[in-house]
Scaffold this motif. Structure first.
Motif, mmCIF file in Angstrom:
data_model
loop_
_atom_site.group_PDB
_atom_site.id
_atom_site.type_symbol
_atom_site.label_atom_id
_atom_site.label_comp_id
_atom_site.label_asym_id
_atom_site.label_seq_id
_atom_site.Cartn_x
_atom_site.Cartn_y
_atom_site.Cartn_z
ATOM 1 N N ASN A 1 0.839 -1.197 0.000
ATOM 2 C CA ASN A 1 0.000 0.000 0.000
ATOM 3 C C ASN A 1 0.874 1.247 0.000
ATOM 4 N N THR A 2 0.428 2.265 -0.690
ATOM 5 C CA THR A 2 1.161 3.544 -0.713
ATOM 6 C C THR A 2 0.204 4.669 -0.382
ATOM 7 N N PRO A 3 0.696 5.781 0.199
ATOM 8 C CA PRO A 3 2.085 5.963 0.640
ATOM 9 C C PRO A 3 2.370 5.138 1.883
ATOM 10 N N SER B 1 6.110 8.578 -4.860
ATOM 11 C CA SER B 1 6.552 9.892 -4.377
ATOM 12 C C SER B 1 5.999 10.240 -3.000
ATOM 13 N N GLY B 2 4.942 9.563 -2.574
ATOM 14 C CA GLY B 2 4.355 9.852 -1.268
ATOM 15 C C GLY B 2 5.001 9.095 -0.119
ATOM 16 N N ASN B 3 5.879 8.164 -0.440
ATOM 17 C CA ASN B 3 6.537 7.371 0.610
ATOM 18 C C ASN B 3 7.503 8.219 1.435
ATOM 19 N N LYS B 4 7.756 7.758 2.655
ATOM 20 C CA LYS B 4 8.769 8.379 3.504
ATOM 21 C C LYS B 4 9.832 7.333 3.829
ATOM 22 N N ILE B 5 11.090 7.784 3.837
ATOM 23 C CA ILE B 5 12.201 6.855 4.063
ATOM 24 C C ILE B 5 12.919 7.235 5.358
ATOM 25 N N PHE B 6 13.160 6.235 6.197
ATOM 26 C CA PHE B 6 13.854 6.438 7.470
ATOM 27 C C PHE B 6 15.090 5.541 7.526
ATOM 28 N N TYR B 7 16.038 5.952 8.354
ATOM 29 C CA TYR B 7 17.281 5.188 8.497
ATOM 30 C C TYR B 7 17.569 4.926 9.967
ATOM 31 N N PHE B 8 18.039 3.702 10.251
ATOM 32 C CA PHE B 8 18.399 3.339 11.621
ATOM 33 C C PHE B 8 19.674 2.490 11.587
ATOM 34 N N GLY B 9 20.739 2.997 12.266
ATOM 35 C CA GLY B 9 22.001 2.268 12.294
ATOM 36 C C GLY B 9 22.654 2.354 13.655
ATOM 37 N N TYR C 1 24.706 7.246 7.196
ATOM 38 C CA TYR C 1 23.459 8.005 7.033
ATOM 39 C C TYR C 1 23.705 9.326 6.306
ATOM 40 N N GLU C 2 24.732 10.067 6.736
ATOM 41 C CA GLU C 2 24.968 11.387 6.144
ATOM 42 C C GLU C 2 25.405 11.272 4.682
ATOM 43 N N ASN C 3 26.170 10.238 4.347
ATOM 44 C CA ASN C 3 26.533 10.003 2.946
ATOM 45 C C ASN C 3 25.310 9.697 2.101
ATOM 46 N N LEU C 4 24.419 8.904 2.672
ATOM 47 C CA LEU C 4 23.180 8.544 1.980
ATOM 48 C C LEU C 4 22.351 9.795 1.692
ATOM 49 N N VAL C 5 22.232 10.661 2.688
ATOM 50 C CA VAL C 5 21.469 11.902 2.534
ATOM 51 C C VAL C 5 22.092 12.801 1.468
ATOM 52 N N GLU C 6 23.411 12.978 1.535
ATOM 53 C CA GLU C 6 24.092 13.890 0.608
ATOM 54 C C GLU C 6 24.005 13.409 -0.838
ATOM 55 N N ARG C 7 24.074 12.104 -1.046
ATOM 56 C CA ARG C 7 24.056 11.566 -2.408
ATOM 57 C C ARG C 7 22.670 11.617 -3.043
ATOM 58 N N PHE C 8 21.627 11.465 -2.223
ATOM 59 C CA PHE C 8 20.293 11.302 -2.796
ATOM 60 C C PHE C 8 19.294 12.361 -2.325
ATOM 61 N N GLN C 9 19.810 13.483 -1.800
ATOM 62 C CA GLN C 9 18.926 14.514 -1.265
ATOM 63 C C GLN C 9 18.072 15.174 -2.346
ATOM 64 N N ASP C 10 18.521 15.145 -3.587
ATOM 65 C CA ASP C 10 17.729 15.754 -4.662
ATOM 66 C C ASP C 10 16.452 14.973 -4.929
ATOM 67 N N ARG C 11 16.433 13.713 -4.532
ATOM 68 C CA ARG C 11 15.256 12.899 -4.828
ATOM 69 C C ARG C 11 14.490 12.476 -3.577
ATOM 70 N N TRP C 12 15.223 12.131 -2.523
ATOM 71 C CA TRP C 12 14.576 11.599 -1.329
ATOM 72 C C TRP C 12 14.999 12.389 -0.095
#
Length: 326
Positions: free
Chosen positions: A166-168, A228-236, A246-257
């Motif tokens: 189901n989405t989002p 596009s309505g989904n939300k993505i979370f990170y836990f490490g 986490y910060e590398n993930l954010v910096e690389r894909f911040q334009d999309r997610w």
């Protein structure tokens, strides 16, 4: 070049007059088969000859290759490099001709994207030719880049558990394997929430592996996951390495997610850590180059607790939490 003495050059001319010997050496010089070693000085005779010579390699005739390069190549191949380096073309020729044939006979195949190894095999019948052999050099000498071949690189398949399509929905990326399996078991047992947040999909990040996997997220993921309505979370892990991932993930894909820390899980880690006398020591050789991106999502009180752990050379692993905590 090989160095040779005058005596050795004239060994077959011993019975000839000096004038005939001289004419023989002059002919070799005119034909550019030898060149005098001027430092060897002359023999003192008239007309004089040098005492030593360089034997010159015979110049190869590349005219046939030049004609082939000029008139047989696909217009998509640049001929500049090989026209000025016909000796290199002689070596590269089998591979260049295969590329040339492909561009002439199968150019429409480039309209469909293929993996690097698939395209490599399609053109040269060698799946690793582009990745590990001389394929990139051949392309470069032909004035072409990898992007011209309409290829994509493959990564390890994204490991995930879908609880609902189901989405989002909320997608949760987990750094380590144990939390992934524990949270999966929690959802499979009939729950829909983890720390009071509904979670539709769990993604196993495999440490830094998530940085590679997410590059091909559109290729690896099911269509519902890219809604596009989904939300993505990170836990490490709460250590420099986990925060850095986490910060590398954010910096690389911040334009999309927008990827946010899974705040309740980190707070639960800290609460359990407060009850322990000793936390494990920070692992050696961790990259401590983190910014404020991660901490910006938490309250000041939580940030102080986190930074105290790090400054004391300690860390909190994800495994501090288990199914009973979720």
């Amino acid at each position: 070049m090989k160095r040779i003495s005058l005596e050795a050059l004239l060994r077959t001319m011993q019975d000839q007059s000096y004038q005939e010997q001289y004419e023989y050496i002059r002919k070799l010089l005119e034909e550019e088969k030898i060149k005098p070693v001027k430092a060897s000085r002359t023999n003192g005779k008239k007309p004089a000859l040098y005492r030593e010579y360089w034997i010159l390699e015979e110049k190869k005739d590349y005219s046939e290759y030049i004609e082939e390069i000029k008139y047989n190549f696909s217009t998509r191949i640049s001929v500049d490099y090989y026209l000025t380096h016909p000796d290199v073309y002689e070596t590269d020729r089998p591979w260049v001709l295969l590329l040339n044939e492909y561009l002439k006979e199968h150019k429409d195949a480039l309209k469909t994207a293929e993996s690097l190894n698939e395209r490599s095999f399609e053109i040269w019948s060698r799946e690793k030719f582009l990745d590990r052999e001389q394929g990139k050099k051949i392309l470069n000498r032909c004035g072409l880049g990898l992007e011209f071949l309409n290829i994509y690189r493959t990564t390890e398949p994204l490991a995930y558990y879908t609880h609902t399509r189901n989405t989002p929905q909320n997608l949760l990326i987990l750094e380590n394997k144990d939390p992934f399996f524990s949270m999966r078991s929690h959802l499979l047992s009939g729950h829909t929430e983890i720390f009071n947040m509904e979670v539709g999909t769990l993604i196993y990040g495999a440490g830094k592996g998530i940085l590679r996997s997410f590059q091909d997220f559109d290729l690896c993921a099911e269509p519902y996951m890219t809604d596009s309505g989904n939300k993505i979370f990170y836990f490490g892990d709460l250590d420099y390495e986990g925060i850095g991932i986490y910060e590398n993930l954010v910096e690389r894909f911040q334009d999309r997610w927008e990827i946010k820390p899974f705040i309740p899980a980190y707070e639960a880690m800290l609460n359990k850590a407060d009850r322990l006398e000793n936390l494990p020591e920070t692992k050696e050789h961790q990259n401590r180059n983190i910014t404020s991106i991660f901490f910006s999502y938490f309250s000041n009180t939580t940030v102080e607790k986190m930074q105290a752990v790090l400054q004391n050379e300690r860390y909190v692993p994800q495994e501090i939490l288990n199914r009973a905590d979720f």
